[in-house]
Design a protein around this motif. Structure first.
Motif, short mmCIF file in Angstrom:
data_model
loop_
_atom_site.label_atom_id
_atom_site.label_comp_id
_atom_site.label_asym_id
_atom_site.label_seq_id
_atom_site.Cartn_x
_atom_site.Cartn_y
_atom_site.Cartn_z
N GLY A 162 0.79 -1.24 0.00
CA GLY A 162 0.00 0.00 0.00
C GLY A 162 0.82 1.28 0.00
N ARG A 163 0.25 2.30 0.63
CA ARG A 163 0.90 3.62 0.66
C ARG A 163 1.15 4.06 2.09
NH1 ARG A 163 -2.27 5.03 -4.11
NH2 ARG A 163 -0.89 4.41 -5.82
N LEU A 164 2.10 4.95 2.28
CA LEU A 164 2.53 5.34 3.63
C LEU A 164 2.27 6.82 3.90
CD1 LEU A 164 5.99 3.50 3.71
CD2 LEU A 164 3.79 2.67 4.55
N GLY A 165 2.05 7.13 5.17
CA GLY A 165 1.98 8.52 5.60
C GLY A 165 0.58 9.09 5.67
N ALA A 166 -0.44 8.34 5.21
CA ALA A 166 -1.79 8.90 5.14
C ALA A 166 -2.37 9.20 6.52
CB ALA A 166 -2.71 7.94 4.38
N SER A 167 -2.24 8.24 7.42
CA SER A 167 -2.87 8.41 8.73
C SER A 167 -2.24 9.56 9.51
CB SER A 167 -2.74 7.10 9.53
OG SER A 167 -3.26 7.27 10.80
N SER A 168 -0.92 9.62 9.51
CA SER A 168 -0.29 10.70 10.29
C SER A 168 -0.44 12.04 9.59
CB SER A 168 1.18 10.39 10.60
OG SER A 168 1.85 9.96 9.46
#
Ligand code: ADP
Ligand code: MG
Length: 326
Positions: A162-168
Motif C-alpha cells: 500500500g501507501r505510507l503517511g496517510a494516517s499521520s
C-alpha cells in the motif's frame, strides 16, 4: 537517580522476566504463537488505546474508535500471515460517558463482520476519566508459513504494501489546520479513522514463501529497526522509493509526507523482506491500492541491527525514529 527504561528496554526486560515458551513465539514478535490441534498454530495479540494518548474524542467518533481498536489488533495478525478468530474487548469508561460503550462496540462489530472475527467476551469497568479500550485477539496460522520478525536474510529485498503517511498526515491536518478540512483530505481521514488491516495481503505473502514481516504501527523507521534487530541483519532503505499517499503529498508536500511516512505511524501496512524472485508474482497477486513497492534491501554493507536510509544514494539522518510509548 537511575534513569527509567525506555519502551524498547522495558520490553526487553519483560521478555527476560517472563521467559521464552518452549513451543512457539513469545514476547518480541507482532503476536505470540502456540500449537493448536491439527496442523495449525494459535496466534494471539493484544493492543490498547487510551484517550488523550492514542485518540481524542473531539476528532474521533466512538464507532470509528471501535473499528480502530480491532483494526490495530488484526494488523498484528496480518503481520504473522494469520487469519482471525475470536476477540475479547475490555473498556474502561467514565460513568457519565457509558453510553459510548455501545457505539464503540457497533463500530468494532462492523469490522469484525468484514473480517470473520467473533467477539466472545470482554470486561467493562469504570474509569476515573479517560476512556480506554483493549482488544485481545486470537487467530490461526499454518506454522510452516508464519511471517516472523527474525527471518530477514542478506540478499532479500525490503518491500511494503500500500501507501505510507496517510494516517499521520490526517492527524497533522486535524491538529494544525482550521476546520473545515480540504475535501482532498478525505482519503487521509479514512486511513486515520478506519484503517484496513492487511489480512489478505499477509496471507498471500505467507502462502507465496515470504518469511519475514512486521506491521507498520509506529512508522517505517522504527519497524525497519525492529526487523534488523530481530533478524540480526543490516537494512538499507531508499527514501526516494517510499510509496507516499498522494493526498498527503498534495496537501503537505513531498518532504513532510516522507517524514510522516518514516516516523509518523498508524499506517498499518506491512513491511516485509522477500527473495527478489518473488516480486513479480506477489505484485500481481496483491489487489490493494498501492500494491507492493520495493524500498530497499537486506545487506551486509549495513551494520547488523541497524537501518541506513539513503536519498539519491547518499546516507541521511532521520530527526527521530518513530512513535515510542516512553
Ligand atoms: P506491536 O507494536 O506489534 O503491538 P509492541 O511493540 O507493542 O508490538 O510489543 C512488542 C512485543 O512485546 C510484543 O511481542 C508484545 O506482545 C510484547 N509486550 C508488550 N508489552 C508487554 C507486557 N506488558 N507484557 C508482556 N509482553 C509485552
Ligand atoms: Mg505489530
Amino acid at each position: 537517580m537511575t534513569e527509567l527504561p525506555g519502551e524498547f528496554e522495558l520490553i526487553a526486560r519483560l521478555a527476560a522476566l517472563f521467559g521464552t515458551p518452549p513451543d512457539g513465539l513469545g514476547i518480541g514478535d507482532d503476536a505470540a504463537t502456540w500449537p493448536a490441534s491439527g496442523d495449525t498454530v494459535q496466534v494471539a495479540t493484544t493492543d490498547m488505546l487510551i484517550e488523550g494518548i492514542h485518540f481524542r474524542l473531539d476528532w474521533t467518533n466512538p464507532e470509528d474508535l471501535g473499528w480502530k481498536a480491532l483494526a490495530v489488533n488484526l494488523s498484528d495478525l496480518a503481520a504473522m500471515g494469520a487469519t482471525p478468530g475470536r476477540a475479547l474487548v475490555s473498556i474502561a469508561v467514565d460513568a457519565a460517558c457509558r453510553g459510548l460503550v455501545l457505539e464503540v462496540a457497533r463500530g468494532l462489530q462492523s469490522l469484525a463482520e468484514q473480517t470473520g472475527t467473533r467477539v466472545v467476551g470482554g470486561d467493562t469497568v469504570r474509569s476515573p476519566g479517560p476512556l480506554a479500550i483493549n482488544v485481545a485477539l486470537v487467530g490461526e496460522a499454518d506454522p510452516a508459513h508464519l511471517l516472523r520478525r527474525d527471518a530477514a536474510r542478506p540478499g532479500d529485498l525490503v518491500a511494503v504494501t500500500g501507501r505510507l503517511g496517510a494516517s499521520s498526515a490526517a492527524l497533522a491536518l486535524l491538529s494544525e489546520r482550521p476546520t473545515p478540512l480540504d475535501p482532498a483530505a478525505a482519503p487521509l481521514l479514512a486511513a486515520h479513522h478506519r484503517p484496513l488491516p492487511r489480512l489478505a495481503a499477509g496471507q498471500l505473502l505467507a502462502a507465496h514463501g515470504v518469511r519475514c514481516a512486521i506491521d507498520i504501527s509506529d512508522g517505517l523507521a522504527s519497524e525497519a529497526l525492529h526487523l534488523a534487530r530481530a533478524s540480526g541483519v543490516g537494512i538499507e532503505i531508499d527514501v526516494d522509493h517510499l510509496p507516499l499517499a498522494p493526498a498527503a503529498v498534495r496537501l503537505l508536500g513531498e518532504r513532510r509526507s516522507r517524514e510522516l511516512a518514516l516516523t509518523g505511524g498508524e499506517d498499518y501496512e506491512l513491511l516485509f523482506t522477500l527473495d527478489r524472485r518473488l516480486v513479480d508474482e506477489l505484485a500481481s497477486g496483491l489487489v490493494i491500492e498501492g500494491g507492493l513497492t520495493v524500498i530497499g534491501e537486506v545487506t551486509d554493507r549495513v551494520p547488523v541491527g541497524t537501518v541506513r536510509f539513503v536519498e539519491a544514494s547518499h546516507p541521511i539522518e532521520l530527526a527521530r525514529e518513530g512513535y515510542v510509548a516512553f
